[in-house]
Design a protein around this motif. Structure first.
Motif, PDB file in Angstrom:
ATOM      1  N   GLY A   1       0.820  -1.208   0.000  1.00 37.92           N
ATOM      2  CA  GLY A   1       0.000   0.000   0.000  1.00 37.92           C
ATOM      3  C   GLY A   1       0.854   1.257   0.000  1.00 37.92           C
TER       4      GLY A   1
ATOM      5  N   ILE B   1      -0.854   4.177  -2.232  1.00 37.07           N
ATOM      6  CA  ILE B   1      -2.235   4.116  -1.782  1.00 37.07           C
ATOM      7  C   ILE B   1      -2.370   4.778  -0.424  1.00 37.07           C
ATOM      8  CG2 ILE B   1      -4.155   2.582  -1.205  1.00 37.07           C
ATOM      9  CD1 ILE B   1      -3.388   2.505  -4.128  1.00 37.07           C
ATOM     10  N   SER B   2      -1.484   4.416   0.485  1.00 36.59           N
ATOM     11  CA  SER B   2      -1.523   4.963   1.841  1.00 36.59           C
ATOM     12  C   SER B   2      -0.478   6.050   2.061  1.00 36.59           C
ATOM     13  CB  SER B   2      -1.336   3.842   2.872  1.00 36.59           C
ATOM     14  OG  SER B   2      -0.233   3.017   2.546  1.00 36.59           O
TER      15      SER B   2
ATOM     16  N   ALA C   1      -5.269  -1.146  -6.691  1.00 34.34           N
ATOM     17  CA  ALA C   1      -5.946  -0.650  -5.482  1.00 34.34           C
ATOM     18  C   ALA C   1      -7.151  -1.499  -5.094  1.00 34.34           C
ATOM     19  CB  ALA C   1      -6.346   0.821  -5.668  1.00 34.34           C
TER      20      ALA C   1
ATOM     21  N   LEU D   1      -5.898  -4.731  -3.616  1.00 33.16           N
ATOM     22  CA  LEU D   1      -5.358  -4.514  -2.275  1.00 33.16           C
ATOM     23  C   LEU D   1      -6.487  -4.456  -1.244  1.00 33.16           C
ATOM     24  CD1 LEU D   1      -2.824  -3.865  -0.528  1.00 33.16           C
ATOM     25  CD2 LEU D   1      -3.310  -1.445  -0.940  1.00 33.16           C
ATOM     26  N   LEU D   2      -7.588  -3.788  -1.576  1.00 31.91           N
ATOM     27  CA  LEU D   2      -8.728  -3.724  -0.663  1.00 31.91           C
ATOM     28  C   LEU D   2      -9.319  -5.113  -0.432  1.00 31.91           C
ATOM     29  CD1 LEU D   2     -10.818  -2.078   0.957  1.00 31.91           C
ATOM     30  CD2 LEU D   2     -12.122  -1.842  -1.170  1.00 31.91           C
TER      31      LEU D   2
ATOM     32  N   THR E   1      -6.883  -7.178   1.792  1.00 33.49           N
ATOM     33  CA  THR E   1      -6.745  -6.632   3.144  1.00 33.49           C
ATOM     34  C   THR E   1      -7.965  -6.968   3.999  1.00 33.49           C
ATOM     35  OG1 THR E   1      -5.378  -4.807   2.320  1.00 33.49           O
ATOM     36  CG2 THR E   1      -6.377  -4.534   4.479  1.00 33.49           C
TER      37      THR E   1
ATOM     38  N   THR F   1      -7.173   2.570   1.837  1.00 34.14           N
ATOM     39  CA  THR F   1      -7.354   2.140   0.452  1.00 34.14           C
ATOM     40  C   THR F   1      -8.695   2.612  -0.072  1.00 34.14           C
ATOM     41  OG1 THR F   1      -6.004   0.179   0.927  1.00 34.14           O
ATOM     42  CG2 THR F   1      -7.309   0.153  -1.088  1.00 34.14           C
ATOM     43  N   TRP F   2      -9.728   2.540   0.772  1.00 31.74           N
ATOM     44  CA  TRP F   2     -11.031   3.016   0.328  1.00 31.74           C
ATOM     45  C   TRP F   2     -11.021   4.526   0.105  1.00 31.74           C
ATOM     46  CZ3 TRP F   2     -15.030   1.696  -2.157  1.00 31.74           C
ATOM     47  CH2 TRP F   2     -16.149   2.544  -2.190  1.00 31.74           C
TER      48      TRP F   2
ATOM     49  N   HIS G   1      -8.576   6.223  -0.940  1.00 30.66           N
ATOM     50  CA  HIS G   1      -7.917   6.378  -2.239  1.00 30.66           C
ATOM     51  C   HIS G   1      -8.901   6.086  -3.378  1.00 30.66           C
ATOM     52  CE1 HIS G   1      -4.725   5.754  -5.333  1.00 30.66           C
ATOM     53  NE2 HIS G   1      -5.507   4.762  -5.725  1.00 30.66           N
TER      54      HIS G   1
END
Length: 620
Positions: free
Chosen positions: A399, A404-405, A446, A449-450, A453, A476-477, A479
Motif C-alpha cells: 500500500g 495508496i496509503s 488498489a 489490495l482492498l 486486506t 485504500t477506500w 484512495h
C-alpha cells in the motif's frame, strides 16, 4: 471501519441504474446501456452485470430474488429498473440479452477478449485475434452464471406467471450452458511448466526461493521436498491440460503451475455430456501467468462456495468438472503458498518485494498477486495469526509502495504506471493468428489490495493487528473514493486516476466496468468482515465472567433476603435483573464486552437496592 458497505453499495447501484437505463435513441424507449470505456466485449458486459448481481447474490440484505422483502432504500436506488416486482423481470431480460449476444449460432458460447486486447507492437490486433478466447472471460462467466442460476433458483419459489417462468427456463438453460463451457475452458487453460534448474527460469526461481543464501543444490532439494505433495496431486489429473509428465520426477528440474492466458497449445478436448459447443484449438504458451492464475482461482472458489452447495446449482456433470477444477485450485494454491513462504527463515520470498517471475519480470503488482494466492492457502488451512500478520505487513508495504496509503512523489513513474496505463502482460502465442503479440493490461492494484486486506482482517484474531489492517482498508477506500467520477453520467462510478495522481494527464468520460466491478468485490468483502462476530479477547472474557459471578451471587442474596409480597414494581425490577444476567451469561464467550456492560448495570441496580434497604433500616 470508515467504509460503510451498505451506503457505498447503494450509491454504486444508484449510479449503475441511472447510467445503464437510458433512452439512447431519443425515442422514449429506455433500454440497457452497455457502453463502457473500452467498448463492448464478453468480459466488459459481464463485469457491468456483476456490479449488480454480485451484491444481490452475496450480500443478504441486497437480495432481489424475494420481491416482497426488498428493502425500500434498495427500491429507491433501483427505481429506473422498475418496482419490486418489475426488477427481477428487467434483470431476466437484460441478462438474457447478454447470453444471446455472446452465443454463436451453433450454440457455442463466445469468450473473446475483443476490445480489451491491445498490441505489444505498432500494428493493431487483427479481427481474428480479437476473437480469441481468454481466461478473464471464462472466469467472469463462471461468476456471472453462478450468480444468475442462484438468483433464478430462489426467485422460482415465488414466481407463478407462466410467461416469466418460460423466460426463466430459457435463461437458466443459457446460463448453465455458458457455465459448463467456461469450466471446460478453464480446464484446458491450466498448465504445468517444467524447466531445468540451470535454465534461465530455474535460476530465477532458485534466486526467489533462496532467501537464506544457502547452496543452490540444497535449495532445489528442499524445494522439491516441500512440493512433493503438489507433485503427487498433479499425477491425479486425468482430464484437461497440465497433466503430469516424467519430467516432474527428474531431480534436476523444477516446475510452475497455474493458468495461461487462454487455452494452451496442444490442450486436449474435454469429454463431457454437457453441451458446450465447439472446443477450439489452443494457441497460448504453456506457461502460467500470475494474473490469469489469480483471476481463475477467484472464480473457481465460487464453484465450491457454501451458496453453490446449498442451492444445488451444479448438475452432476458440472460437479465432475468442478471437482477437476478444485483439484487444480488446491495444487495451485499449495504450490504458490509453499514457494512464497519457503525456507522457514527470517524472511519469506513473499516479503522480498518486488516479486520476480521466472522470465525475469519484477513488479509490486506481482507481489500483490502472489499475496492473493497465499491468502487462498491461509483461508483453506486456517493459518495462524503470526502467518496472517506477516501477510498483513506485506500488504501494508505494498500500500505504501503503490502510493495508496502515502502521497505520490513528484517523479513517481513506476508507481503511477501500475495504476495507469496498468501492468502489461504480453500474450505469447497470440501472434500465431497472423498479427502482433497481443497485450493485456491490469489496472486493479488498489481494488485488489482492498479485497485482500479485508479478507485477512476477517481471519485474524489479534485485535491490534486487525485494527491495523482495517486502517489500511480504510486508507485504500479513501484512495478509491477519490478516483470516482464526480460529475457527468458516470458520476459515482470508476475510474478517474488523474484525480489522485496529478501526473496522469489522461481524463475519461466513460466508466471502466473492469475497474468498477473489482471495487464492488472489495466492498462486498468488507461486508463479510462486518457480518462476522467481534473478536473475542481472553482478558475481557475472564473479566466478564468475574463480574457475572459477583452479580449473580449478590442477586441471589437479594432474592433470599428480600420479601417481595405484593410489590409489583419490585417484582418487575427483579425480573429485569434476572433477564439481564441470563443474557450476559449466554453471550459472554462471543461478546464479552457486551456481557460486561450488562453485568455492570446489574451490579449498579443491586447496589441501589442495597442502599435503599439500608436507608429504610436506618430510619426504623
Amino acid at each position: 471501519m470508515r467504509i460503510r458497505p451498505r451506503q457505498e453499495l447503494l450509491e454504486i447501484w444508484r449510479a449503475l441504474a441511472e447510467y445503464s437505463i437510458r433512452d439512447a435513441d431519443g425515442n422514449g424507449d429506455k433500454g440497457w446501456n452497455w457502453e463502457g470505456r473500452e467498448g463492448r466485449n464478453s468480459i466488459s458486459d459481464a463485469e457491468q452485470l456483476l456490479c449488480l448481481m454480485l451484491p444481490a447474490t452475496q450480500v443478504d440484505p441486497f437480495g432481489l430474488d424475494q420481491p416482497d422483502d426488498t428493502p425500500s432504500d434498495i427500491l429507491q436506488v433501483l427505481r429506473p429498473l422498475g418496482d419490486a416486482v418489475a426488477i427481477p423481470r428487467t434483470l431476466i431480460r437484460i441478462i438474457t440479452e447478454y447470453f444471446e449476444r455472446y452465443t454463436a449460432p451453433d450454440e457455442t458460447p463466445i469468450f473473446s477478449g475483443g476490445s480489451y486486447f491491445t498490441s505489444a507492437g505498432d500494428d493493431a490486433p487483427t479481427a481474428e485475434q480479437r476473437e480469441l478466447d481468454i481466461v478473464d472471460s471464462y472466469a467472469m462467466s463462471v461468476r456471472l452464471a453462478l450468480a444468475v442460476l442462484g438468483f433464478l433458483r430462489v426467485l422460482r419459489s415465488v414466481v407463478r406467471g407462466a410467461t416469466i417462468r418460460r423466460e426463466m427456463d430459457d435463461l437458466e438453460r443459457m446460463a448453465s450452458l455458458r457455465l459448463s463451457a467456461a469450466m471446460v475452458g478453464l480446464l484446458r487453460s491450466f498448465t504445468v511448466s517444467t524447466f531445468a534448474t540451470d535454465s534461465t527460469e530455474g535460476r530465477a526461481l532458485i534466486r526467489t526461493a533462496n532467501q537464506a543464501n544457502v547452496p543452490e543444490r540444497k535449495v532445489v532439494s528442499e524445494l522439491r521436498r516441500a512440493l512433493r505433495e503438489t507433485t503427487a496431486a498433479i499425477a491425479e489429473m486425468t482430464i484437461g491440460s497440465g497433466q503430469a509428465t516424467d519430467e516432474l520426477e527428474n531431480p534436476n528440474r523444477l516446475f510452475e503451475c497455474g493458468w495461461s492466458w487462454g487455452i494452451v497449445n496442444g490442450a486436449p478436448t474435454i469429454d463431457t455430456t454437457e453441451t458446450v459447443g465447439k472446443q477450439t484449438e489452443g494457441i497460448a504458451l504453456s506457461a502460467p501467468w500470475l494474473y490469469f492464475t489469480v483471476v481463475a482461482m477467484d472464480a473457481i472458489e465460487d464453484l465450491f462456495s457454501e451458496r453453490t452447495r446449498i442451492l444445488n446449482i451444479l448438475n452432476e456433470e458440472q460437479q465432475r468438472l468442478s471437482r477437476a477444477l478444485q483439484l487444480r485450485w488446491d495444487l495451485t494454491r499449495s504450490y504458490w503458498a509453499t514457494l512464497a513462504t519457503f525456507g522457514g527463515g527470517r524472511r519469506w520470498p513473499l516479503e522480498d518485494i518486488p516479486w520476480r517471475t521466472t522470465d525475469d519480470v519484477e513488479s509490486d503488482y506481482l507481489s500483490l498477486l502472489v499475496t492473493s494466492l497465499v491468502v487462498h492457502d491461509l483461508v483453506q488451512r486456517r493459518g495462524s495469526d503470526a502467518e496472517l500478520s506477516r501477510v498483513g505487513f506485506v500488504l501494508t508495504e505494498l500500500g505504501n509502495r503503490g502510493r495508496i496509503s502515502r502521497r505520490p512523489l513528484e517523479d513517481d513513474e513506476p508507481a503511477m504506471r501500475m495504476h495507469a496505463p496498468g501492468v502489461p502482460f504480453d500474450l505469447v502465442g497470440s501472434e500465431d493468428r497472423g498479427g502482433p503479440v497481443l497485450r493485456w493490461s491490469a489496472t486493479d492494484f488498489a481494488p485488489l489490495l482492498l479485497q485482500r486486506t479485508t479478507r485477512i482482517a476477517g481471519l485474524i484474531n489479534d485485535t491490534d493487528r486487525r485494527a491495523n489492517l482495517l486502517d489500511l482498508a480504510d486508507r485504500t477506500w479513501d484512495h478509491l473514493a477519490e478516483r470516482r467520477f464526480d460529475t457527468g453520467p458516470s458520476r459515482s462510478l470508476w475510474d478517474q486516476p488523474g484525480d489522485v495522481f496529478p501526473t496522469i494527464a489522461t481524463r475519461y468520460d466513460l466508466p471502466s466496468w473492469y475497474y468498477t466491478v473489482r471495487v464492488v468485490l472489495g466492498v462486498v468483502g468488507a461486508t463479510r468482515v462486518l457480518f462476522s462476530n467481534p473478536l473475542r479477547s481472553p482478558t475481557l472474557t475472564e473479566f466478564a465472567l468475574e463480574l457475572l459471578t459477583e452479580a449473580e451471587h449478590l442477586f441471589d442474596q437479594e432474592l433470599l433476603s428480600r420479601p417481595l409480597g405484593d410489590n409489583e414494581k419490585m417484582r418487575g425490577t427483579f425480573t429485569g435483573i434476572g433477564a439481564s444476567l441470563t443474557r450476559a451469561r449466554e453471550i459472554v464467550q462471543d461478546r464479552p464486552a457486551t456481557a460486561i456492560a450488562l453485568a455492570s448495570k446489574v451490579l449498579r441496580d443491586i447496589d441501589a437496592l442495597a442502599v435503599a434497604r439500608a436507608d429504610v433500616e436506618g430510619t426504623d
